[in-house]
Design an enzyme around this catalytic site. Structure first.
Site, PDB file in Angstrom:
ATOM      1  N   CYS A 170      56.711  18.116   1.120  1.00 60.38           N
ATOM      2  CA  CYS A 170      55.361  17.854   1.037  1.00 60.38           C
ATOM      3  C   CYS A 170      54.383  18.642   0.350  1.00 60.38           C
ATOM      4  O   CYS A 170      53.262  18.568   0.270  1.00 60.38           O
ATOM      5  CB  CYS A 170      54.791  17.484   2.404  1.00 60.38           C
ATOM      6  SG  CYS A 170      55.610  16.166   3.328  1.00 60.38           S
ATOM      7  N   HIS A 194      47.289  17.661   2.110  1.00 64.07           N
ATOM      8  CA  HIS A 194      48.775  16.750   2.143  1.00 64.07           C
ATOM      9  C   HIS A 194      48.221  15.716   3.447  1.00 64.07           C
ATOM     10  O   HIS A 194      47.772  16.109   4.559  1.00 64.07           O
ATOM     11  CB  HIS A 194      49.731  17.512   2.410  1.00 64.07           C
ATOM     12  CG  HIS A 194      50.844  16.541   2.913  1.00 64.07           C
ATOM     13  ND1 HIS A 194      51.259  15.529   2.286  1.00 64.07           N
ATOM     14  CD2 HIS A 194      51.815  16.897   4.223  1.00 64.07           C
ATOM     15  CE1 HIS A 194      52.192  14.944   3.056  1.00 64.07           C
ATOM     16  NE2 HIS A 194      52.676  15.725   4.133  1.00 64.07           N
ATOM     17  N   ASN A 235      52.204   8.956   5.324  1.00 64.76           N
ATOM     18  CA  ASN A 235      52.434  10.016   4.831  1.00 64.76           C
ATOM     19  C   ASN A 235      53.578   9.756   3.508  1.00 64.76           C
ATOM     20  O   ASN A 235      54.705   9.501   3.869  1.00 64.76           O
ATOM     21  CB  ASN A 235      53.218  11.032   5.831  1.00 64.76           C
ATOM     22  CG  ASN A 235      53.587  12.372   5.405  1.00 64.76           C
ATOM     23  OD1 ASN A 235      53.757  12.663   3.982  1.00 64.76           O
ATOM     24  ND2 ASN A 235      54.075  13.186   6.209  1.00 64.76           N
TER      25      ASN A 235
HETATM   26  N1  ACO Z   1      54.895   5.401  19.606  1.00 66.25           N
HETATM   27  C1  ACO Z   1      54.915   5.568  20.885  1.00 66.25           C
HETATM   28  N2  ACO Z   1      55.178   6.524  21.727  1.00 66.25           N
HETATM   29  C2  ACO Z   1      55.543   7.545  20.898  1.00 66.25           C
HETATM   30  C3  ACO Z   1      55.882   7.510  19.405  1.00 66.25           C
HETATM   31  C4  ACO Z   1      55.409   6.364  18.912  1.00 66.25           C
HETATM   32  N3  ACO Z   1      55.824   6.266  17.638  1.00 66.25           N
HETATM   33  N4  ACO Z   1      56.328   8.767  18.924  1.00 66.25           N
HETATM   34  C5  ACO Z   1      56.514   9.564  19.972  1.00 66.25           C
HETATM   35  N5  ACO Z   1      56.085   8.737  21.374  1.00 66.25           N
HETATM   36  C6  ACO Z   1      56.122   9.307  22.415  1.00 66.25           C
HETATM   37  C7  ACO Z   1      57.080  10.268  22.768  1.00 66.25           C
HETATM   38  O1  ACO Z   1      58.422   9.836  23.301  1.00 66.25           O
HETATM   39  C8  ACO Z   1      56.412  11.097  23.884  1.00 66.25           C
HETATM   40  O2  ACO Z   1      56.600  10.298  25.120  1.00 66.25           O
HETATM   41  P1  ACO Z   1      57.270  11.186  26.206  1.00 66.25           P
HETATM   42  O3  ACO Z   1      56.232  12.173  26.753  1.00 66.25           O
HETATM   43  O4  ACO Z   1      57.522  10.138  27.247  1.00 66.25           O
HETATM   44  O5  ACO Z   1      58.334  11.913  25.994  1.00 66.25           O
HETATM   45  C9  ACO Z   1      54.910  11.219  23.562  1.00 66.25           C
HETATM   46  O6  ACO Z   1      54.703  10.018  22.818  1.00 66.25           O
HETATM   47  C10 ACO Z   1      54.502  12.163  22.686  1.00 66.25           C
HETATM   48  O7  ACO Z   1      55.413  12.645  21.685  1.00 66.25           O
HETATM   49  P2  ACO Z   1      54.977  13.889  21.008  1.00 66.25           P
HETATM   50  O8  ACO Z   1      56.180  13.942  19.910  1.00 66.25           O
HETATM   51  O9  ACO Z   1      54.873  15.037  21.666  1.00 66.25           O
HETATM   52  O10 ACO Z   1      53.890  13.148  20.043  1.00 66.25           O
HETATM   53  P3  ACO Z   1      52.683  14.312  19.478  1.00 66.25           P
HETATM   54  O11 ACO Z   1      51.528  14.125  20.131  1.00 66.25           O
HETATM   55  O12 ACO Z   1      53.138  15.617  19.073  1.00 66.25           O
HETATM   56  O13 ACO Z   1      52.460  13.334  18.072  1.00 66.25           O
HETATM   57  C11 ACO Z   1      53.467  13.500  15.656  1.00 66.25           C
HETATM   58  C12 ACO Z   1      53.730  13.344  17.229  1.00 66.25           C
HETATM   59  C13 ACO Z   1      52.198  12.484  15.314  1.00 66.25           C
HETATM   60  C14 ACO Z   1      54.490  13.132  14.931  1.00 66.25           C
HETATM   61  C15 ACO Z   1      52.462  14.782  15.542  1.00 66.25           C
HETATM   62  O14 ACO Z   1      53.518  15.825  16.278  1.00 66.25           O
HETATM   63  C16 ACO Z   1      52.497  15.381  14.495  1.00 66.25           C
HETATM   64  O15 ACO Z   1      51.707  14.827  13.371  1.00 66.25           O
HETATM   65  N6  ACO Z   1      53.143  16.393  13.782  1.00 66.25           N
HETATM   66  C17 ACO Z   1      52.958  16.740  12.474  1.00 66.25           C
HETATM   67  C18 ACO Z   1      54.067  16.112  11.468  1.00 66.25           C
HETATM   68  C19 ACO Z   1      53.800  16.669  10.009  1.00 66.25           C
HETATM   69  O16 ACO Z   1      52.594  16.668   9.695  1.00 66.25           O
HETATM   70  N7  ACO Z   1      54.582  16.437   9.220  1.00 66.25           N
HETATM   71  C20 ACO Z   1      54.316  16.805   7.747  1.00 66.25           C
HETATM   72  C21 ACO Z   1      55.289  17.498   7.107  1.00 66.25           C
HETATM   73  S1  ACO Z   1      56.314  15.824   6.608  1.00 66.25           S
HETATM   74  C22 ACO Z   1      57.253  16.453   5.438  1.00 66.25           C
HETATM   75  O17 ACO Z   1      57.187  17.760   5.011  1.00 66.25           O
HETATM   76  C23 ACO Z   1      58.211  15.599   4.844  1.00 66.25           C
END
Ligand code: ACO
Length: 334
Positions: free
Chosen positions: A117, A259, A289
């Site tokens: 990215c 990004h 993304n």
């Molecule tokens: N729908 C419903 N529930 C979900 C989903 C979903 N799609 N995904 C995860 N959950 C649940 C999980 O199971 C978890 O439940 P639990 O507590 O019962 O286990 C809960 O939601 C929280 O999960 P987290 O993974 O902690 O969610 P978080 O708040 O961290 O959000 C996210 C996840 C959106 C991916 C976030 O961490 C994020 O944006 N991270 C950065 C990602 C990024 O920027 N990547 C960029 C680089 S990409 C590249 O280089 C190719």
């Protein structure tokens, strides 16, 4: 920023393209257990464009490239260098030369650049070096990715995030100044396992004592929370360093162009930089993304909408797998 050759960089055209098929959050919720409410509130994403099995990265990249050339008012035959920032080439040997052939850039040399990215920002800085040394006049920089091929569509933590598309800019040598005002690029391989699309091999013995590894690429694996923390901490830092190099302050930024990974990351970075939300370019609600494509697609939309104007100062930053991150401060226009 001046350099010894007296040759600077101008940004003279942009273009973008995306697959026609659009999958809404409601559609994703029919694939994995999720909801529009969860995806939109955690990420800001509402839908994503997805390539069909018969569509290729080459198609979108070539279309984005042609649109950028048209805006720049130059022909493909005038292009000296094509850099394709991608992690999802149609061919592991690279797709840049396929795009070269598709648009008819028969004088150019073309190669792929992989920095996930961060690829577009790394590509912009790479292109600028060729221009500033006087080696090349017209560079076509493309960011394109088709991550839908590599997402685990059973993993709701990742599959909701990604979309497909391509964006491009034309960068041209200029003696009227240098529009790439400052940059800072970083990587940290110690954090590599936070975000991977790794090859996994099984041993196969060819003859006694000589074995090779046979296998394939695994789906995208991501530690979302680690990547989130990394982005919110490192992106403001790298933008401040690039601003310092450009001899500019935050107040002089017209647009923050990050990004497009997560609206919460955009908001947090803007807040840390004390930039108002009106200066933040965001289109992830419609694209998700798109990895190396996200910055040039958002830029192209902002330019064509008349929001980004000639001379505007844009603070762009990419971040992602590697881990890699980097910022480039540039001014739109000749
Ligand atoms: N729908 C419903 N529930 C979900 C989903 C979903 N799609 N995904 C995860 N959950 C649940 C999980 O199971 C978890 O439940 P639990 O507590 O019962 O286990 C809960 O939601 C929280 O999960 P987290 O993974 O902690 O969610 P978080 O708040 O961290 O959000 C996210 C996840 C959106 C991916 C976030 O961490 C994020 O944006 N991270 C950065 C990602 C990024 O920027 N990547 C960029 C680089 S990409 C590249 O280089 C190719």
């Amino acid at each position: 920023m001046s350099n010894q050759s007296g040759i600077g960089v101008a940004f003279i055209g942009s273009g973008s393209a995306a697959p026609e098929a659009v999958l809404s959050n409601e559609g994703v919720s029919r694939v994995v257990e999720t909801s529009d409410e969860w995806i939109a509130s955690r990420t800001g994403i509402r839908q994503r464009h997805l390539a069909s099995p018969t569509e290729s990265l080459k198609q979108f990249a070539a279309q984005a490239a042609q649109n950028a050339l048209d805006m720049a008012g130059i022909t493909a035959a005038e292009v000296d260098l094509i850099i394709l920032a991608t992690s999802t080439a149609d061919d592991l040997f690279g797709s840049a030369s396929q795009i070269q052939a598709a648009i008819g850039a028969n004088r150019a040399v073309a190669f792929d650049l992989t920095a996930a990215c961060s690829g577009f920002v790394f590509g912009m800085v790479t292109a600028a070096q060729y221009i500033r040394t006087g080696a090349y006049q017209n560079v076509l920089l493309i960011g394109a990715d088709v991550l839908s091929r590599w997402v685990d569509w059973n993993d709701r933590r990742t599959c909701v995030l990604f979309g497909d598309g391509a964006g491009a800019v034309v960068m041209q040598a200029s003696t009227a100044g240098d529009r790439l005002l400052g940059f800072e690029l970083r990587s940290d391989g110690c954090m590599n396992d936070c975000l991977t699309l790794a090859h996994e091999a099984q041993p196969r013995e060819l003859v006694d004592g000589i074995a090779i590894g046979r296998g394939g690429y695994q789906f995208i694996q991501m530690n979302g929370q680690e990547v989130y923390r990394f982005a919110v901490r490192k992106v403001p830092e790298v933008i401040e360093k690039a601003l310092f190099r450009a001899n500019l302050t935050v107040e002089q930024i017209d647009w923050l162009l990050l990004h497009q990974a997560n609206q919460r990351i955009l908001d947090a970075v803007a807040q840390r930089l004390t930039l108002s939300g009106e200066k933040v370019i965001s289109n992830m609600a419609r694209y998700g993304n798109t990895s190396a494509a996200s910055i040039p697609i958002a830029l192209d939309e902002a330019v064509r909408a008349g929001n980004v104007k000639l001379g505007d100062v844009i603070a762009s930053a990419g971040f992602g797998a590697g881990l890699t991150w980097g910022a480039a401060i540039f001014q739109w226009g000749k």
